[in-house]
Design a protein around this motif. Structure first.
Motif, mmCIF file in Angstrom:
data_model
loop_
_atom_site.group_PDB
_atom_site.id
_atom_site.type_symbol
_atom_site.label_atom_id
_atom_site.label_comp_id
_atom_site.label_asym_id
_atom_site.label_seq_id
_atom_site.Cartn_x
_atom_site.Cartn_y
_atom_site.Cartn_z
ATOM 1 N N SER A 93 10.912 -0.302 5.535
ATOM 2 C CA SER A 93 9.907 0.275 6.681
ATOM 3 C C SER A 93 10.127 -0.504 7.942
ATOM 4 C CB SER A 93 8.159 0.082 6.250
ATOM 5 O OG SER A 93 8.028 -1.137 6.033
ATOM 6 N N HIS A 130 -4.371 8.801 -3.813
ATOM 7 C CA HIS A 130 -3.829 8.639 -2.386
ATOM 8 C C HIS A 130 -4.945 8.663 -1.259
ATOM 9 C CE1 HIS A 130 -1.271 8.052 0.674
ATOM 10 N NE2 HIS A 130 -1.270 9.391 1.236
ATOM 11 N N TYR A 174 10.130 -2.008 0.047
ATOM 12 C CA TYR A 174 9.398 -1.485 0.973
ATOM 13 C C TYR A 174 9.215 -2.283 2.392
ATOM 14 C CZ TYR A 174 5.478 0.629 3.335
ATOM 15 O OH TYR A 174 4.676 1.469 4.169
ATOM 16 N N LEU A 175 9.143 -3.503 2.443
ATOM 17 C CA LEU A 175 9.119 -3.857 3.707
ATOM 18 C C LEU A 175 10.324 -3.797 4.388
ATOM 19 C CD1 LEU A 175 7.226 -7.387 3.521
ATOM 20 C CD2 LEU A 175 6.500 -5.256 4.705
ATOM 21 N N ASN A 184 0.798 -7.817 3.953
ATOM 22 C CA ASN A 184 1.878 -7.021 4.245
ATOM 23 C C ASN A 184 2.321 -5.923 3.283
ATOM 24 O OD1 ASN A 184 2.402 -8.600 6.591
ATOM 25 N ND2 ASN A 184 3.362 -10.189 4.969
ATOM 26 N N HIS A 185 1.075 -5.491 2.531
ATOM 27 C CA HIS A 185 1.380 -4.563 1.496
ATOM 28 C C HIS A 185 1.641 -3.026 2.007
ATOM 29 C CE1 HIS A 185 0.876 -2.979 -2.461
ATOM 30 N NE2 HIS A 185 0.312 -1.840 -2.172
ATOM 31 N N GLY A 186 1.125 -2.938 3.212
ATOM 32 C CA GLY A 186 1.230 -1.593 3.973
ATOM 33 C C GLY A 186 2.156 -1.611 4.972
ATOM 34 N N GLY A 187 3.282 -2.678 4.965
ATOM 35 C CA GLY A 187 4.178 -2.747 6.234
ATOM 36 C C GLY A 187 3.748 -4.151 6.738
ATOM 37 N N GLU A 188 4.700 -4.780 7.655
ATOM 38 C CA GLU A 188 4.573 -5.845 8.288
ATOM 39 C C GLU A 188 3.208 -5.934 8.885
ATOM 40 O OE1 GLU A 188 5.879 -9.385 8.114
ATOM 41 O OE2 GLU A 188 7.530 -7.946 8.045
ATOM 42 N N PRO A 195 4.635 6.016 3.500
ATOM 43 C CA PRO A 195 3.936 5.077 2.546
ATOM 44 C C PRO A 195 4.639 4.556 1.470
ATOM 45 C CG PRO A 195 3.211 7.367 2.329
ATOM 46 C CD PRO A 195 4.427 7.304 3.305
ATOM 47 N N ARG A 196 4.019 3.352 1.240
ATOM 48 C CA ARG A 196 4.571 2.424 0.386
ATOM 49 C C ARG A 196 4.534 3.120 -1.417
ATOM 50 N NH1 ARG A 196 4.266 -3.460 -0.195
ATOM 51 N NH2 ARG A 196 4.978 -4.053 -2.369
#
Lengths: 159, 159
Positions: free
Chosen positions: B15, A70, B11-12, A140-144, B30-31
């Motif tokens: 979040s 992480h 996740y999307l 968008n893997h970590g959010g929009e 975090p995802r």
């Protein structure tokens, strides 16, 4: 120099050095990793017992043959001495003893140093849904709006 | 209404609702929890398959008889209907099957609602190093200057 498993009471030290090591960027690292993932997380201290490197990782609870790294940091004055490599190697050894066959981690597309490092130590970039500057990226893997580069590395038991 | 384990592709959705549910506060989740702790994390959807509640938790890797609840949210229009209680109960049932004897979580001293909720459903406040408004608090638990209230609940196998 000493390398050891992380403990709860490392949290304050590590969270206080993060801002300096990342040039003032406010990276959030919750305490829970220091409380509950000690056996797959490591600290390197110098002879004055100051933290000069750390790796926070865990074995995936839902996919027990996978592990995830992480957060990794090395003190700016101790870089280019192989400390990060040492932390990764120790993590690989540790998780292999728990039947982990592959390790994953992610980074940002702007972090060229991290992409180069992971590629150099044997991680492959996971194919994504688009390519930026020749690198496969997951939108968008970590959010929009937050794209990520995903890495995976198989662990060979005879390595 | 449906309650189920969480998946990566939640996740999307989750979040994106967090900001609204927390009145604009930018809470980072975090995802990795959605990828690697699916079996101890839960989603509630309404009949239109919109997320109306979630709980993100895990079994401690270093202390396997303990579990930790990291993040819980309920859609503002669906509060006071017992959804949070339902999520906690399901988490307790799930982790008991993995020999977990106690569950921990933390909150901020300003979050009176959270303190009242956890106390009501059987959590005890862990003695800290100081008391604020009659509540035991752990100084700097969440980093320098960030105090936290710590909760613990024993799980009774006949409950």
């Amino acid at each position: 120099m000493q390398i050891r498993h992380c403990r709860s009471d490392d949290y304050l030290n590590v969270s206080s050095v993060i801002k300096t090591w990342w040039n003032g960027r406010d990276m959030k690292l919750p305490r829970l990793f220091f409380e509950h993932f000690q056996n797959t997380s490591f600290i390197i201290e110098n002879d004055a017992q100051e933290v000069i490197g750390f790796l926070i990782g865990f074995i995936s609870q839902s996919q027990p043959n996978e592990a995830y790294i992480h957060f990794v940091g090395v003190h700016p004055e101790y870089r280019k001495k192989g400390l990060a490599q040492k932390l990764y190697d120790l993590f690989f050894l540790e998780v292999k003893m728990h039947d982990v066959h592959q390790v994953r981690c992610i980074t940002s597309i702007i972090n060229k140093q991290s992409i180069a490092f992971h590629t150099r130590i044997g991680f492959e970039i996971v194919n994504g849904d688009k390519e930026i500057e020749g690198i496969q990226v997951h939108s968008n893997h970590g959010g929009e709006g937050v794209d990520r580069v995903l890495f995976v590395k198989g662990l060979n038991e005879f390595e």
